[in-house]
Scaffold this motif. Structure first.
Motif, PDB file in Angstrom:
ATOM      1  N   SER A 191       0.657   4.224   8.208  1.00  0.00           N
ATOM      2  CA  SER A 191       0.297   4.778   9.780  1.00  0.00           C
ATOM      3  C   SER A 191      -0.569   3.639  10.757  1.00  0.00           C
ATOM      4  O   SER A 191      -0.308   3.484  11.835  1.00  0.00           O
ATOM      5  N   GLU A 192      -1.078   2.674   9.854  1.00  0.00           N
ATOM      6  CA  GLU A 192      -1.457   1.616  10.379  1.00  0.00           C
ATOM      7  C   GLU A 192      -0.217   0.625  11.126  1.00  0.00           C
ATOM      8  O   GLU A 192      -0.610   0.006  12.277  1.00  0.00           O
ATOM      9  N   GLY A 236       2.746  -1.169  15.804  1.00  0.00           N
ATOM     10  CA  GLY A 236       3.994  -1.164  16.453  1.00  0.00           C
ATOM     11  C   GLY A 236       4.118  -0.669  17.652  1.00  0.00           C
ATOM     12  O   GLY A 236       4.623  -1.088  18.479  1.00  0.00           O
ATOM     13  N   ILE A 237       3.706   0.652  17.744  1.00  0.00           N
ATOM     14  CA  ILE A 237       3.770   1.345  19.015  1.00  0.00           C
ATOM     15  C   ILE A 237       2.638   0.418  19.919  1.00  0.00           C
ATOM     16  O   ILE A 237       3.163   0.601  21.194  1.00  0.00           O
ATOM     17  N   LEU A 268       0.817  -1.122  -0.114  1.00  0.00           N
ATOM     18  CA  LEU A 268       0.064  -0.096   0.067  1.00  0.00           C
ATOM     19  C   LEU A 268       0.788   1.137  -0.197  1.00  0.00           C
ATOM     20  O   LEU A 268       1.019   2.094  -1.074  1.00  0.00           O
ATOM     21  N   ASP A 269       1.482   1.809   1.094  1.00  0.00           N
ATOM     22  CA  ASP A 269       2.228   2.781   1.299  1.00  0.00           C
ATOM     23  C   ASP A 269       3.435   2.459   0.930  1.00  0.00           C
ATOM     24  O   ASP A 269       4.433   2.050   2.066  1.00  0.00           O
ATOM     25  N   TYR A 270       3.964   2.072  -0.164  1.00  0.00           N
ATOM     26  CA  TYR A 270       5.373   1.584  -0.443  1.00  0.00           C
ATOM     27  C   TYR A 270       5.723   2.360  -1.950  1.00  0.00           C
ATOM     28  O   TYR A 270       5.261   3.092  -2.422  1.00  0.00           O
ATOM     29  N   PHE A 285       3.737   8.503  10.245  1.00  0.00           N
ATOM     30  CA  PHE A 285       3.771   9.117  11.499  1.00  0.00           C
ATOM     31  C   PHE A 285       2.669  10.280  11.784  1.00  0.00           C
ATOM     32  O   PHE A 285       2.026  10.503  12.961  1.00  0.00           O
ATOM     33  N   LYS A 286       2.763  11.139  10.901  1.00  0.00           N
ATOM     34  CA  LYS A 286       1.874  12.274  10.865  1.00  0.00           C
ATOM     35  C   LYS A 286       0.357  11.683  10.668  1.00  0.00           C
ATOM     36  O   LYS A 286      -0.512  11.948  11.602  1.00  0.00           O
TER      37      LYS A 286
END
Length: 236
Positions: free
Chosen positions: A177-178, A183-184, A132-134, A219-220
């Motif tokens: 973001s997911e 991870g957090i 996706l975000d890649y 992160f945003k």
């Protein structure tokens, strides 16, 4: 394998980046005893190997660094220092295969991983690919992973033993973001990671490469501050 099952061994391909760190945390959270394999393949961002060492230590993973001179092949801004890492506008990232793509990298990495696993009686491999975000790398596609899973099973003695490889890609359908939120929630310390393709001499990220931009965007959108130190004035 579910959380709470009998502990099983796995191999995590650990680059030292955000995604592979999250994969390692997921593997541990799911009850696996992790081994970690990193590659010193002639990449310009060798700081990621130091990050991988720190991550492996944090998660009690037996860690191996495999020397591999992919810079002999070249053809990528990550392994050929004569090719600049581009500053691509965020909205253009993922349109076509970028010059930061390393030819056949995941094919090679997974093949070596299969050999390591065959010797060490490991059937589960974790890799932090994302579709996706890649950046648009062809070796992050789900169909590639499925094909490699079959190929490394057929190409090893596992196929004669009635065993098979399982390539776990827990991040493949997640936005950056997911991934960060996940991870957090698992306690990943993202200060121990590197995502930059062109860090400075101190290992700090450039903030301009596609990997930095995707990380900052993630992160945003996740509502968290990236713990890494970026050059002054870098923002989305």
């Amino acid at each position: 394998m579910r959380k709470g099952d009998i502990m099983n061994k796995c191999l995590v391909l650990l680059s030292g980046g955000l995604d592979s760190a999250t994969c390692l945390a997921i593997a541990v959270d799911n009850g696996f005893k992790p081994y970690a394999l990193s590659f010193d393949y002639g990449q310009r961002h060798k700081v990621e190997l130091e990050k991988a060492k720190a991550l492996a230590k944090r998660y009690n993973a037996t860690h191996f660094i495999f020397p591999l001179s992919l810079n002999i092949i070249g053809g990528s801004a990550l392994t050929d220092m004569s090719i600049d890492v581009p500053d691509v506008p965020l909205e253009k990232i993922g349109e076509g295969v970028p010059i930061t793509y390393v030819p056949a990298r995941n094919t090679i990495f997974l093949s070596i991983a299969a050999g390591f696993c065959e010797v060490n009686d490991i059937e589960h491999i974790f890799i932090g690919v994302n579709a996706l975000d890649y950046s648009g790398y062809p070796d992050c596609r789900p169909e590639f992973i499925k094909a490699m899973e079959k190929a490394i099973t057929l190409g090893t003695k596992y196929s004669d033993m009635g065993k098979s490889f399982k390539i776990h890609t827990p991040l493949i359908d997640l936005k950056k973001s997911e991934i960060i939120k996940l991870g957090i929630s698992l306690g990943v310390d993202y200060s121990l990671t590197n995502s930059c393709y062109n860090p400075d001499e101190s290992g700090n990220p450039c903030g301009k490469c596609d990997s930095c931009k995707l990380r900052l965007k993630g992160f945003k959108e996740a509502g968290f501050k990236d713990p890494l130190k970026y050059p002054e004035g870098i923002e989305l």
